[in-house]
Design a protein around this motif. Sequence first.
Motif, PDB file in Angstrom:
ATOM      1  N   GLU A 181       0.813  -1.220   0.000  1.00 41.39           N
ATOM      2  CA  GLU A 181       0.000   0.000   0.000  1.00 41.39           C
ATOM      3  C   GLU A 181       0.846   1.269   0.000  1.00 41.39           C
ATOM      4  N   SER A 201      -6.843   0.469  -2.124  1.00 46.19           N
ATOM      5  CA  SER A 201      -6.540   0.230  -0.709  1.00 46.19           C
ATOM      6  C   SER A 201      -7.113   1.339   0.155  1.00 46.19           C
ATOM      7  N   HIS A 239      -9.864  -4.044   3.004  1.00 44.80           N
ATOM      8  CA  HIS A 239      -9.744  -2.878   2.115  1.00 44.80           C
ATOM      9  C   HIS A 239     -11.068  -2.585   1.408  1.00 44.80           C
TER      10      HIS A 239
END
Length: 474
Positions: A217, A245, A296
């Motif tokens: 991420e 994300s 997510h």
Amino acid sequence: MARDGTIDLIIRGGKIVSPSSTIEGDVAISGETIAAVTAPGMLATIANEIDAMGRHILPGAIDSHVHFREPGYEYKENWETGTAAAACGGTTTVFEMPNTNPPTGTLEALRLKQERAAAQAHVDYGIYGLLDEDNIDILEDLIAAGVSGFKCFMGNTFGNLPAPSDGAMLEGFEILARHGYRCTVHAENPSIMARRQERMERAGRTDPLAHLAARPEVCAVEAVGRAVAFAEWTGARLHIAHKSSKDALYILKDAKARGVDVTVETCPHYLLMTTEDMKIKGGLLRVNPPIREPGHGEALWAALHDGTIDMIATDHAPHQRDEKSAENIWQCDCGFPGVETQMPVMLTQVNEGRLTINQYVQWSAHAPAHAWGCYPNKGVIQAGSDADIVIADLSRGRVIDNAHLHSKSKITAWHGFKTTASVDWTVVRGRVVVREGELVGEQGWGKPVKQQMPPPKPNNVDKTMQAIIEPPRF
Ligand code: DOR
Ligand code: ZN
């Protein structure tokens, strides 16, 4: 309007959906345009009518992110098959990405793509120009030649177009800011990803989840932050592609609160799939950015609901079966087709109560129409707008099947997904392109989308490259 003002087509008796209402009514179409939206039964009967009773009448979806591969990779997709898939999925306008061969970063390449699109498209389209290291001097020529916006690959993906340097990207943003154009970014940090992939390959990791490990991420956090910084400094309009994300959402929320003109898309696969699916489906689910761990998706849903994410796009990324099936994850091409399945999949989520049908119209049509300067020509069912309309049945679904896809790519991660809704009719500028699920349109009906972006709002104009390269006069 048809020149003589006659009504050519009536869609009768459905539930007409906008972001704020769902009303029973009839839609009259004259030529390419909606002539009237009326209460049920107000319009005299004509020969050419569609009975939409019991079904929903939606503005056609506008997909900010598709790859139709032509020119250069026609064995994966071309404009005919890509736009046929769009039409059958209820998408009436697409914005097509520049990682073709040649990439759409020169006037010649743009003209070639414009010719191919004009000859084949079933739905309306915009074409992205590439913003890269070497073409900053011709961005204005690309604007004059009709690009809809720009794409900057900050991180590598299919086509391996090198990311521009920060210097070139900033200068490019300065130019786009002067013109009010929006730049879409693939926001992942290439140096982190390349280093990690190289180290993992050397260590012998070839499993599907190595792909996720190469693109953590933080790659998106860093690149989203950098893109927002450049956009805010220059006043360039920014669009964040395929938000995958939860991690950079706070940057986008804050930027929006400060008034930065940044729009954000996510895709159905980030909302609905996780690494648990990747463990089963392997390289088929290799996509950039990667599908992530459970958790997510919920954050992305919440961000749609609170307005941090504006819209749904697909990142339709067709490849051939053998290109998706290697044992070694690094040898699988990234992406899979999605433009045909987006609407049935998302309307299934409506049926499951994760969004309202009105929110669906907001996120699939209204918001992209605004972001790309097409509103109110597109993205809404009202008198005077283009007649880009879908009739959807929210009571009848089917199991998505690779074999039924109109894309040349007969391998999608949605194969086997059970929908509870279907796209029955698609009308593009007044012409029926899909009738009860069958493609009936003719190639070449699709046209370049007309856009009118709001006036430019450049910032720091005294500090741009253009402003500083003249020697000062004392
Ligand atoms: O997985 C992906 N495939 N992500 C992208 O950003 C590009 C796309 C492609 O062109 O295949
Ligand atoms: Zn893409």
